[in-house]
Design a protein around this motif. Structure first.
Motif, PDB file in Angstrom:
ATOM      1  N   LEU A  60       0.828  -1.197   0.000  1.00 24.96           N
ATOM      2  CA  LEU A  60       0.000   0.000   0.000  1.00 24.96           C
ATOM      3  C   LEU A  60       0.871   1.260   0.000  1.00 24.96           C
ATOM      4  CD1 LEU A  60      -2.679   1.493   0.181  1.00 24.96           C
ATOM      5  CD2 LEU A  60      -2.643   1.129   2.660  1.00 24.96           C
ATOM      6  N   ILE A  61       1.884   1.271   0.838  1.00 24.38           N
ATOM      7  CA  ILE A  61       2.763   2.443   0.915  1.00 24.38           C
ATOM      8  C   ILE A  61       3.431   2.721  -0.426  1.00 24.38           C
ATOM      9  CG2 ILE A  61       4.912   3.313   1.956  1.00 24.38           C
ATOM     10  CD1 ILE A  61       4.087   1.838   4.525  1.00 24.38           C
ATOM     11  N   SER A  62       3.828   1.658  -1.118  1.00 28.06           N
ATOM     12  CA  SER A  62       4.517   1.820  -2.404  1.00 28.06           C
ATOM     13  C   SER A  62       3.555   2.074  -3.566  1.00 28.06           C
ATOM     14  CB  SER A  62       5.341   0.570  -2.702  1.00 28.06           C
ATOM     15  OG  SER A  62       4.509  -0.556  -2.912  1.00 28.06           O
ATOM     16  N   LYS A  63       2.256   2.148  -3.270  1.00 31.87           N
ATOM     17  CA  LYS A  63       1.202   2.420  -4.254  1.00 31.87           C
ATOM     18  C   LYS A  63       0.979   1.267  -5.222  1.00 31.87           C
ATOM     19  CE  LYS A  63       2.027   7.398  -3.970  1.00 31.87           C
ATOM     20  NZ  LYS A  63       2.280   8.657  -4.704  1.00 31.87           N
ATOM     21  N   ARG A  64       1.476   0.096  -4.868  1.00 30.16           N
ATOM     22  CA  ARG A  64       1.161  -1.095  -5.659  1.00 30.16           C
ATOM     23  C   ARG A  64      -0.318  -1.404  -5.533  1.00 30.16           C
ATOM     24  NH1 ARG A  64       4.027  -7.081  -5.067  1.00 30.16           N
ATOM     25  NH2 ARG A  64       2.307  -8.301  -5.936  1.00 30.16           N
ATOM     26  N   ASP A  65      -0.870  -1.130  -4.343  1.00 28.68           N
ATOM     27  CA  ASP A  65      -2.290  -1.339  -4.098  1.00 28.68           C
ATOM     28  C   ASP A  65      -2.934  -0.034  -3.640  1.00 28.68           C
ATOM     29  OD1 ASP A  65      -2.737  -4.258  -4.560  1.00 28.68           O
ATOM     30  OD2 ASP A  65      -1.159  -4.419  -3.050  1.00 28.68           O
ATOM     31  N   GLN A  66      -4.254   0.008  -3.719  1.00 27.10           N
ATOM     32  CA  GLN A  66      -4.992   1.223  -3.383  1.00 27.10           C
ATOM     33  C   GLN A  66      -5.557   1.213  -1.967  1.00 27.10           C
ATOM     34  OE1 GLN A  66      -7.429   0.356  -6.935  1.00 27.10           O
ATOM     35  NE2 GLN A  66      -7.205   2.532  -7.431  1.00 27.10           N
ATOM     36  N   ALA A  67      -5.670   0.032  -1.397  1.00 26.73           N
ATOM     37  CA  ALA A  67      -6.240  -0.095  -0.056  1.00 26.73           C
ATOM     38  C   ALA A  67      -5.652  -1.327   0.598  1.00 26.73           C
ATOM     39  CB  ALA A  67      -7.759  -0.202  -0.123  1.00 26.73           C
ATOM     40  N   MET A  68      -5.871  -1.431   1.908  1.00 27.40           N
ATOM     41  CA  MET A  68      -5.433  -2.602   2.665  1.00 27.40           C
ATOM     42  C   MET A  68      -6.523  -2.963   3.656  1.00 27.40           C
ATOM     43  SD  MET A  68      -2.068  -3.029   5.105  1.00 27.40           S
ATOM     44  CE  MET A  68      -2.654  -1.956   6.445  1.00 27.40           C
ATOM     45  N   LEU A  69      -6.817  -4.236   3.770  1.00 22.85           N
ATOM     46  CA  LEU A  69      -7.720  -4.750   4.791  1.00 22.85           C
ATOM     47  C   LEU A  69      -6.892  -5.518   5.810  1.00 22.85           C
ATOM     48  CD1 LEU A  69     -10.894  -6.175   2.969  1.00 22.85           C
ATOM     49  CD2 LEU A  69     -10.780  -4.222   4.517  1.00 22.85           C
ATOM     50  N   ALA A  70      -7.086  -5.224   7.087  1.00 27.10           N
ATOM     51  CA  ALA A  70      -6.366  -5.919   8.149  1.00 27.10           C
ATOM     52  C   ALA A  70      -7.134  -5.735   9.451  1.00 27.10           C
ATOM     53  CB  ALA A  70      -4.939  -5.391   8.290  1.00 27.10           C
ATOM     54  N   ASP A  71      -6.675  -6.387  10.501  1.00 25.88           N
ATOM     55  CA  ASP A  71      -7.284  -6.198  11.810  1.00 25.88           C
ATOM     56  C   ASP A  71      -7.101  -4.759  12.269  1.00 25.88           C
ATOM     57  OD1 ASP A  71      -7.936  -8.821  11.798  1.00 25.88           O
ATOM     58  OD2 ASP A  71      -6.825  -9.366  13.590  1.00 25.88           O
ATOM     59  N   SER A  72      -8.032  -4.276  13.069  1.00 24.79           N
ATOM     60  CA  SER A  72      -8.001  -2.872  13.483  1.00 24.79           C
ATOM     61  C   SER A  72      -6.726  -2.486  14.237  1.00 24.79           C
ATOM     62  CB  SER A  72      -9.244  -2.530  14.316  1.00 24.79           C
ATOM     63  OG  SER A  72      -9.430  -3.436  15.390  1.00 24.79           O
ATOM     64  N   PRO A  73      -6.170  -3.319  15.143  1.00 20.95           N
ATOM     65  CA  PRO A  73      -4.923  -2.894  15.794  1.00 20.95           C
ATOM     66  C   PRO A  73      -3.779  -2.737  14.801  1.00 20.95           C
ATOM     67  CG  PRO A  73      -5.925  -4.706  16.999  1.00 20.95           C
ATOM     68  CD  PRO A  73      -6.646  -4.598  15.700  1.00 20.95           C
ATOM     69  N   VAL A  74      -3.759  -3.580  13.788  1.00 21.41           N
ATOM     70  CA  VAL A  74      -2.702  -3.520  12.777  1.00 21.41           C
ATOM     71  C   VAL A  74      -2.827  -2.243  11.951  1.00 21.41           C
ATOM     72  CG1 VAL A  74      -1.785  -4.652  10.710  1.00 21.41           C
ATOM     73  CG2 VAL A  74      -2.481  -6.011  12.683  1.00 21.41           C
ATOM     74  N   VAL A  75      -4.045  -1.934  11.520  1.00 18.83           N
ATOM     75  CA  VAL A  75      -4.266  -0.709  10.750  1.00 18.83           C
ATOM     76  C   VAL A  75      -3.950   0.514  11.600  1.00 18.83           C
ATOM     77  CG1 VAL A  75      -6.031   0.735   9.652  1.00 18.83           C
ATOM     78  CG2 VAL A  75      -5.917  -1.714   9.136  1.00 18.83           C
ATOM     79  N   ASP A  76      -4.413   0.528  12.834  1.00 22.48           N
ATOM     80  CA  ASP A  76      -4.158   1.679  13.706  1.00 22.48           C
ATOM     81  C   ASP A  76      -2.661   1.895  13.908  1.00 22.48           C
ATOM     82  OD1 ASP A  76      -6.873   2.097  13.969  1.00 22.48           O
ATOM     83  OD2 ASP A  76      -7.027   1.091  15.908  1.00 22.48           O
ATOM     84  N   TYR A  77      -1.925   0.803  14.109  1.00 19.57           N
ATOM     85  CA  TYR A  77      -0.486   0.908  14.328  1.00 19.57           C
ATOM     86  C   TYR A  77       0.217   1.393  13.059  1.00 19.57           C
ATOM     87  CZ  TYR A  77       4.261  -0.461  15.701  1.00 19.57           C
ATOM     88  OH  TYR A  77       5.604  -0.468  15.994  1.00 19.57           O
ATOM     89  N   ALA A  78      -0.162   0.833  11.907  1.00 21.72           N
ATOM     90  CA  ALA A  78       0.461   1.225  10.646  1.00 21.72           C
ATOM     91  C   ALA A  78       0.246   2.710  10.359  1.00 21.72           C
ATOM     92  CB  ALA A  78      -0.096   0.380   9.500  1.00 21.72           C
ATOM     93  N   VAL A  79      -0.959   3.189  10.638  1.00 21.92           N
ATOM     94  CA  VAL A  79      -1.269   4.607  10.396  1.00 21.92           C
ATOM     95  C   VAL A  79      -0.470   5.505  11.335  1.00 21.92           C
ATOM     96  CG1 VAL A  79      -3.119   6.324  10.582  1.00 21.92           C
ATOM     97  CG2 VAL A  79      -3.535   4.166   9.389  1.00 21.92           C
ATOM     98  N   LYS A  80      -0.322   5.071  12.588  1.00 19.58           N
ATOM     99  CA  LYS A  80       0.477   5.855  13.542  1.00 19.58           C
ATOM    100  C   LYS A  80       1.935   5.918  13.123  1.00 19.58           C
ATOM    101  CE  LYS A  80      -2.333   4.794  17.642  1.00 19.58           C
ATOM    102  NZ  LYS A  80      -2.387   3.995  18.896  1.00 19.58           N
ATOM    103  N   GLN A  81       2.433   4.839  12.529  1.00 17.10           N
ATOM    104  CA  GLN A  81       3.840   4.757  12.167  1.00 17.10           C
ATOM    105  C   GLN A  81       4.146   5.364  10.802  1.00 17.10           C
ATOM    106  OE1 GLN A  81       6.361   3.417  14.086  1.00 17.10           O
ATOM    107  NE2 GLN A  81       4.917   3.123  15.745  1.00 17.10           N
ATOM    108  N   ASN A  82       3.132   5.565   9.975  1.00 12.54           N
ATOM    109  CA  ASN A  82       3.360   6.029   8.607  1.00 12.54           C
ATOM    110  C   ASN A  82       2.445   7.192   8.260  1.00 12.54           C
ATOM    111  OD1 ASN A  82       5.112   3.760   7.183  1.00 12.54           O
ATOM    112  ND2 ASN A  82       3.665   2.744   8.546  1.00 12.54           N
ATOM    113  N   SER A  83       3.028   8.349   8.068  1.00  8.84           N
ATOM    114  CA  SER A  83       2.234   9.525   7.717  1.00  8.84           C
ATOM    115  C   SER A  83       1.651   9.417   6.320  1.00  8.84           C
ATOM    116  CB  SER A  83       3.091  10.792   7.821  1.00  8.84           C
ATOM    117  OG  SER A  83       4.207  10.718   6.939  1.00  8.84           O
ATOM    118  N   SER A  84       2.130   8.462   5.524  1.00 10.04           N
ATOM    119  CA  SER A  84       1.623   8.294   4.159  1.00 10.04           C
ATOM    120  C   SER A  84       0.335   7.484   4.123  1.00 10.04           C
ATOM    121  CB  SER A  84       2.676   7.602   3.288  1.00 10.04           C
ATOM    122  OG  SER A  84       2.979   6.314   3.800  1.00 10.04           O
TER     123      SER A  84
END
Length: 312
Positions: free
Chosen positions: A222-246
């Motif tokens: 997702l970060i590299s724009k290979r994909d447009q979205a990501m589905l994952a568990d909520s703790p994983v998504v929350d952590y990824a968003v906190k760690q990546n401003s992109s």
């Protein structure tokens, strides 16, 4: 994850949990950020000592051995992943260490392919697993699950949502979606979302999602724009968003369900683990661990620490 009924992934890849979680296995760019630090790394967690009454519940063979071997898929930050030094860390790890300290045992953590863990428990390769297993009736046929946390599913996309990705999973028809292989989210695309898209005459999510063995690689896609979205568990998504401003999260968590600690079917250790989790909730250690990792929104109360109580 809602780690799903099926098997999940290879967890042996080194996770350099950074701006999201680690080194990408699908591209050449490195994800930048803090190497495996907990969101509230300075938060204090009380030392845990053995409770003789709980330790007495441990099966004799394990008590004699003095150590439990715990399998985990170490690509699933912030629950279980490898820091820059290669050490397995995360809230499941801290909780597991606390549970067995309460039971008077030491822990040995082993990275494992998610899909192999249940079989490894049956084959006595592992004593148990903490690895974000969603408790399901299907899984309860072969393992015991002690509920300890509530997680939903969530959608992430690029900051600013340049592709105008919808905020509900059933509306992802036609979008390129990164997902970890054999997770709840992977099953959801195949069994629910794409059939709904087809029925509505809309394009399906290509290939039932862009599948990755490691969650860290799905995040990288997702970060590299290979994909447009990501589905994952909520703790994983929350952590990824906190760690990546992109990255940004879309909408609210959905399909909230309990995680369960996976143990051999019928073992006496199941009741001991249940009692230890309840004790850690009651003495505040559980809350301290979740706060350290920024996942306190999924906390449950001691009366919700149930065994094999999946709703579906």
């Amino acid at each position: 994850m809602a780690h799903t009924l099926t098997s999940r992934l290879t967890a042996t890849g080194a996770v350099v949990a950074a701006g999201a979680l680690l080194l990408t296995g699908c591209g050449s760019s490195k994800i930048s950020g803090n190497s495996g630090a907990a969101p509230n790394a300075s938060a204090s967690v009380s030392a845990v000592t053995a409770d003789p009454s709980l330790a007495a519940m441990v099966p004799a063979a394990l008590k004699s051995k003095g150590t439990v071997t715990i399998a985990t898929d170490s690509t699933y930050a912030p629950a279980e992943f490898k820091d820059a030094s290669g050490k397995i860390v995360g809230f499941d790890i801290d909780l597991g260490d606390a549970i067995f300290a309460k039971l008077g045992l030491k822990t040995t953590w082993q990275s494992a392919d998610f899909g192999s863990i249940i079989g490894g428990i049956a084959a006595k390769k592992y004593d148990l697993s903490l690895s974000s297993f969603t408790d399901t009736k299907e899984r309860e046929k072969t393992i015991d699950l002690v509920q300890y946390y509530a997680a939903g599913e969530a959608i992430a996309t690029l900051a600013g949502n340049p592709d105008k990705v919808p905020s509900t999973a059933n509306d992802l028809c036609g979008f390129k979606v990164a997902v970890q292989t054999n997770t709840t989210e992977s099953d959801e695309i195949k069994n629910t979302i794409n059939p709904g898209c087809k029925k509505a005459g809309k394009p399906e999510i290509p290939n039932n999602g862009d599948q990755f063995d490691a969650q860290s690689d799905a995040t990288s896609a997702l970060i590299s724009k290979r994909d447009q979205a990501m589905l994952a568990d909520s703790p994983v998504v929350d952590y990824a968003v906190k760690q990546n401003s992109s990255l940004m999260k879309l909408g609210e968590n959905y399909n909230v369900a309990p995680y369960g600690i996976a143990l051999p079917k019928g073992t006496q250790l199941t009741q001991a683990v249940q009692a230890a989790v309840k004790a850690l909730i009651q003495d505040g250690t559980y809350g301290q661990i979740l706060n350290k990792w920024g996942v306190q929104s999924g906390a449950i109360t001691a009366d919700k620490v149930l065994i094999n109580a999946a709703a579906s």
